[in-house]
Design an enzyme around this catalytic site. Structure first.
Site, mmCIF file in Angstrom:
data_model
loop_
_atom_site.group_PDB
_atom_site.id
_atom_site.type_symbol
_atom_site.label_atom_id
_atom_site.label_comp_id
_atom_site.label_asym_id
_atom_site.label_seq_id
_atom_site.Cartn_x
_atom_site.Cartn_y
_atom_site.Cartn_z
ATOM 1 N N LYS A 67 31.417 34.079 40.933
ATOM 2 C CA LYS A 67 32.316 32.921 40.776
ATOM 3 C C LYS A 67 33.130 32.934 39.489
ATOM 4 C CE LYS A 67 31.222 32.570 44.214
ATOM 5 N NZ LYS A 67 32.283 32.873 45.174
ATOM 6 N N THR A 70 35.916 37.333 40.578
ATOM 7 C CA THR A 70 35.719 38.708 41.050
ATOM 8 C C THR A 70 36.744 39.101 42.108
ATOM 9 O OG1 THR A 70 33.386 38.047 40.917
ATOM 10 C CG2 THR A 70 33.854 40.288 41.699
ATOM 11 N N HIS A 132 27.278 42.606 40.171
ATOM 12 C CA HIS A 132 26.886 41.493 39.296
ATOM 13 C C HIS A 132 25.686 41.902 38.442
ATOM 14 C CE1 HIS A 132 29.530 38.885 41.541
ATOM 15 N NE2 HIS A 132 28.770 38.821 42.612
ATOM 16 N N ARG A 154 33.993 33.641 32.729
ATOM 17 C CA ARG A 154 34.734 32.405 32.957
ATOM 18 C C ARG A 154 34.052 31.272 32.212
ATOM 19 N NH1 ARG A 154 35.873 29.875 39.019
ATOM 20 N NH2 ARG A 154 37.581 28.528 38.376
ATOM 21 N N SER A 162 32.003 26.068 40.400
ATOM 22 C CA SER A 162 32.443 26.931 41.490
ATOM 23 C C SER A 162 31.236 27.435 42.280
ATOM 24 C CB SER A 162 33.235 28.111 40.915
ATOM 25 O OG SER A 162 33.666 28.962 41.939
ATOM 26 N N TYR A 222 38.634 34.670 32.615
ATOM 27 C CA TYR A 222 39.426 34.113 33.719
ATOM 28 C C TYR A 222 40.581 33.277 33.169
ATOM 29 C CZ TYR A 222 40.151 31.330 38.044
ATOM 30 O OH TYR A 222 40.667 30.715 39.156
HETATM 31 P P1 A3P Z 1 36.912 27.939 42.279
HETATM 32 O O1 A3P Z 1 35.684 27.693 43.074
HETATM 33 O O2 A3P Z 1 36.859 27.301 40.930
HETATM 34 O O3 A3P Z 1 38.169 27.630 42.995
HETATM 35 P P2 A3P Z 1 34.479 35.055 42.755
HETATM 36 O O4 A3P Z 1 35.634 35.781 43.303
HETATM 37 O O5 A3P Z 1 33.882 35.690 41.543
HETATM 38 O O6 A3P Z 1 33.483 34.716 43.796
HETATM 39 O O7 A3P Z 1 35.051 33.674 42.182
HETATM 40 C C1 A3P Z 1 35.596 32.711 43.035
HETATM 41 C C2 A3P Z 1 36.455 31.781 42.203
HETATM 42 O O8 A3P Z 1 37.692 32.425 41.890
HETATM 43 C C3 A3P Z 1 36.807 30.522 42.963
HETATM 44 O O9 A3P Z 1 36.979 29.521 41.968
HETATM 45 C C4 A3P Z 1 38.112 30.934 43.614
HETATM 46 O O10 A3P Z 1 38.900 29.875 44.064
HETATM 47 C C5 A3P Z 1 38.760 31.699 42.478
HETATM 48 N N1 A3P Z 1 39.780 32.653 42.926
HETATM 49 C C6 A3P Z 1 39.758 33.430 44.023
HETATM 50 N N2 A3P Z 1 40.870 34.162 44.104
HETATM 51 C C7 A3P Z 1 41.621 33.861 43.026
HETATM 52 C C8 A3P Z 1 42.905 34.301 42.569
HETATM 53 N N3 A3P Z 1 43.621 35.191 43.237
HETATM 54 N N4 A3P Z 1 43.382 33.764 41.411
HETATM 55 C C9 A3P Z 1 42.662 32.860 40.734
HETATM 56 N N5 A3P Z 1 41.447 32.390 41.122
HETATM 57 C C10 A3P Z 1 40.924 32.895 42.265
#
Ligand code: A3P
Length: 322
Positions: A67, A70, A132, A154, A162, A222
């Site tokens: 979260k 990634t 991870h 982040r 998240s 992030y």
């Molecule tokens: P939120 O839940 O705060 O919206 P991961 O990819 O590590 O699982 O993290 C997911 C988080 O990154 C989520 O945050 C998601 O919405 C956000 N996210 C996914 N794609 C993204 C992008 N292209 N740019 C910015 N944030 C992104």
């Protein structure tokens, strides 16, 4: 050889059952292995990864707490490395989840096969993998090789919120268990009891490595990517050994990649809305709202203060501010 590997499997299962256990936020088991808490599906895969993985000098590892963004960084790294083969209008990202293009080495690959063949054309060099796994548990082959590591972290409050949404909405929920409240989640978070926690130790392991070996570990936040994607993309491309040429910059290649990988573009693709590339989660689970500071809508100020204090002590003192 089948017998040997099923024997090995049995030993691993037995080892896993001796690990300390806790319940995660929706009642499934977390196992503590080498100081960190793993979701029930992870330890076996991580142990196989530790025991068998052989790094190439050209490998690229994207490492995160879940979260932390990634999915975004998977898309960015894939696009940088493959930009000559696929311009943005023909990018596989338009029809394929970043999680398929850049798999989790342990959770996607070693979880399916304890001794996968990673030396074939399915994994052309440079191989790009995500994980991870905490610093202290990486296979020695990675630590000893010259491969690159990009670590993304982040703001812990945003990561926490998240993760809370992700788990409550998308985890395979045990029907008999009431999902945890945010307050209960915070308690566990303080104790480090959450997937790949404790958070601060995870981040600090890679933060220190990035300070000691900046040529091997690029440490990103992030929030920094959100604030200035262009200059960070250039930094990333330089670090990976795929710098943008003057000509590419004039042609807007950097902006093209930022645009393609932006939250709005990726979230609205058909593959993100309806696809499922992972056995566990729908693609849409990885796109919520992609904002900085969203925690403020969910965490009460008193609890937030306690959390901020903890992060100040542990991360701030090590030079990491959010
Ligand atoms: P939120 O839940 O705060 O919206 P991961 O990819 O590590 O699982 O993290 C997911 C988080 O990154 C989520 O945050 C998601 O919405 C956000 N996210 C996914 N794609 C993204 C992008 N292209 N740019 C910015 N944030 C992104």
């Amino acid at each position: 050889s089948k017998n040997i590997s099923s024997e090995g499997d049995k030993l691993k299962e037995e080892l896993i059952q001796t690990l300390p256990q806790e319940k995660d936020w929706v009642g499934s088991t977390l196992y503590q292995y080498q100081g960190f808490w793993y979701p029930f599906f992870a330890p076996k895969a991580v142990i196989a990864f530790q025991n068998h993985f052989k790094a190439h000098e050209s490998d690229i590892f994207l490492i995160t707490m879940p979260k932390s963004g990634t999915t975004w960084l998977k898309a960015l790294i894939f696009s940088i490395v493959n930009r000559n083969q696929f311009p943005p209008t023909q990018s596989p990202l338009l029809v394929t989840s970043p999680h398929e293009l850049v798999p989790f080495i342990d959770l996607d690959i070693y979880s399916k096969n304890q001794t996968p063949d990673l030396e074939n054309e399915t994994f052309p060099n440079p191989r790009i993998f995500a994980t991870h796994t905490p610093h202290g548990s990486l296979p020695s082959s990675i630590l000893e090789s010259n491969c690159r590591i990009v670590y993304l972290c982040r703001n812990p409050l945003d990561q926490f919120i998240s993760e809370w949404h992700f788990i409550v909405n998308h985890f395979p929920i045990n029907e008999h268990v009431r999902p945890i409240s945010i307050e209960e989640g915070v308690d566990k978070f303080f104790k480090g009891i959450h997937a790949f926690g404790p958070f601060c130790e995870h981040v600090l392991g890679y933060w220190r490595m990035s300070l000691e070996s900046p040529e091997r570990v690029l440490f990103f936040k992030y929030e920094d990517l959100k604030e200035d994607i262009s200059s960070n993309l250039k930094k990333l491309a330089d670090f990976l050994g795929y710098p943008f040429s003057e000509e590419e910059m004039r042609q807007g290649v950097v902006e093209g990649i930022s645009e393609l990988c932006s939250f709005e573009t990726l979230k609205n693709l058909e593959v993100s809305k309806t696809g499922k590339s992972d056995v566990r989660f729908k693609n849409s689970a990885f796109f919520r709202n992609g904002k900085v500071g969203d925690w403020i809508n969910f965490v009460n100020p008193l609890i937030a203060d306690r959390m901020v204090q903890l992060f100040e002590e542990k991360l701030g003192n090590a030079g990491l501010k959010f």
